[in-house]
Design an enzyme around this catalytic site. Structure first.
Site, PDB file in Angstrom:
ATOM      1  N   HIS A 130      16.222  26.400  17.637  1.00 51.41           N
ATOM      2  CA  HIS A 130      17.430  27.131  18.015  1.00 51.41           C
ATOM      3  C   HIS A 130      18.159  26.299  19.070  1.00 51.41           C
ATOM      4  O   HIS A 130      17.916  26.455  20.261  1.00 51.41           O
ATOM      5  CB  HIS A 130      17.071  28.512  18.563  1.00 51.41           C
ATOM      6  CG  HIS A 130      18.253  29.387  18.831  1.00 51.41           C
ATOM      7  ND1 HIS A 130      18.156  30.759  18.858  1.00 51.41           N
ATOM      8  CD2 HIS A 130      19.557  29.107  19.085  1.00 51.41           C
ATOM      9  CE1 HIS A 130      19.354  31.277  19.114  1.00 51.41           C
ATOM     10  NE2 HIS A 130      20.209  30.282  19.275  1.00 51.41           N
ATOM     11  N   GLU A 144      18.497  27.833  13.656  1.00 50.27           N
ATOM     12  CA  GLU A 144      19.103  29.135  13.929  1.00 50.27           C
ATOM     13  C   GLU A 144      20.059  29.035  15.099  1.00 50.27           C
ATOM     14  O   GLU A 144      19.921  28.176  15.971  1.00 50.27           O
ATOM     15  CB  GLU A 144      18.034  30.199  14.195  1.00 50.27           C
ATOM     16  CG  GLU A 144      17.126  29.925  15.364  1.00 50.27           C
ATOM     17  CD  GLU A 144      16.071  31.015  15.533  1.00 50.27           C
ATOM     18  OE1 GLU A 144      15.682  31.279  16.692  1.00 50.27           O
ATOM     19  OE2 GLU A 144      15.631  31.586  14.520  1.00 50.27           O
ATOM     20  N   HIS A 181      10.042  37.321  16.217  1.00 54.59           N
ATOM     21  CA  HIS A 181      10.179  37.640  17.637  1.00 54.59           C
ATOM     22  C   HIS A 181       8.938  38.387  18.128  1.00 54.59           C
ATOM     23  O   HIS A 181       8.634  39.486  17.660  1.00 54.59           O
ATOM     24  CB  HIS A 181      11.431  38.462  17.955  1.00 54.59           C
ATOM     25  CG  HIS A 181      12.050  38.062  19.267  1.00 54.59           C
ATOM     26  ND1 HIS A 181      12.912  36.986  19.385  1.00 54.59           N
ATOM     27  CD2 HIS A 181      11.904  38.548  20.504  1.00 54.59           C
ATOM     28  CE1 HIS A 181      13.287  36.856  20.650  1.00 54.59           C
ATOM     29  NE2 HIS A 181      12.674  37.791  21.364  1.00 54.59           N
TER      30      HIS A 181
END
Length: 248
Positions: free
Chosen positions: A44, A76, A200
């Site tokens: 990310h 992402e 997550h």
């Protein structure tokens, strides 16, 4: 169908960035993860480059191309023009779009597919035209209408935000409630023809229940929990533990 594990190496990069030194080495540890059986690598790259740096992307793409051609590279981020340019330049196999403000410490909610539908349609279309699989970050309690709007964007998958589930590690009753929410949303997504990812705060302890409730889960992206486990079990050992928790 076995659930694929994509190892998020943001935490490795953040530890490296505490010093102006090249270790821990993001590419070397990504190699270890893939050697241990991980199916892909996730990054990310935030605008401030506080963990993954833009310069990390090309070496990671090359690692997969040269040594692990069956693995996938997942990038992402928030779909700004700058992010899309970065993605197109580094050619991931999958792009996961998240509704993060640049100041956020980490992703903590899914998209409003109703309010952001037109915006996402344009962004998804631009990525799909380049041949990338697109996944959209999704709240664990997204309703059937919200999932239908996600499908209308043209995305291939949704990624269930599992933060609330991960956060109730010491509350079995709340964990069961969160699993039910995730399972219901996953069922809506499956019925709409969307693939399902999740990520997550997933751990070796809480993965089996998620996999049992969402048997059509395609992929999980895991970084923080796996990196924490690596302090005790080593990086390869941690990857193998998570693969076992997924039933692989």
């Amino acid at each position: 169908m076995s659930v694929k594990l994509s190892v998020n190496v943001n935490a490795v990069a953040m530890l490296r960035n505490r010093r102006d030194l090249p270790w821990p080495n993001v590419v070397d540890l990504s190699r270890q993860a893939l050697e241990a059986g991980a199916h892909g690598i996730t990054v990310h790259p935030r605008p401030d480059q506080r963990h993954i740096r833009f310069s990390d992307l090309a070496p990671l793409r090359a690692l997969i191309d040269d040594e692990f051609p069956d693995a996938e590279f997942n990038i992402e981020g928030y779909p700004s023009d700058d992010f899309l340019e970065l993605v197109i330049k580094n050619e991931p196999d999958q792009v996961t779009l998240v509704p993060d403000d640049p100041s956020q410490a980490t992703s903590d909610h899914g998209w409003d597919f109703v309010g952001k539908g037109n915006y996402l349609y344009d962004r998804v279309s631009r990525l799909k035209d380049r041949g990338f699989r697109v996944s959209l970050f999704c709240d664990p309690d997204a309703g059937e209408d919200m999932i239908a709007r996600a499908k209308e964007t043209g995305a291939d998958r949704v990624e269930l935000y599992t933060g609330p589930y991960g956060g109730c590690f010491d509350d079995a009753k709340e964990a069961a409630h969160q699993i039910n929410l995730l399972g219901t949303t996953a069922d809506y997504a499956k019925n709409a023809g969307l693939g399902i990812n999740a990520g997550h705060d997933l751990t070796v302890a809480n993965l089996p229940a998620l996999v049992e409730r969402v048997p059509h889960l395609a992929e999980v992206s895991i970084g923080h929990g796996l990196t924490a486990d690596a302090l005790e079990y080593g990086y390869k050992g941690a990857v193998k533990r998570f693969l076992a928790a997924l039933g692989n």
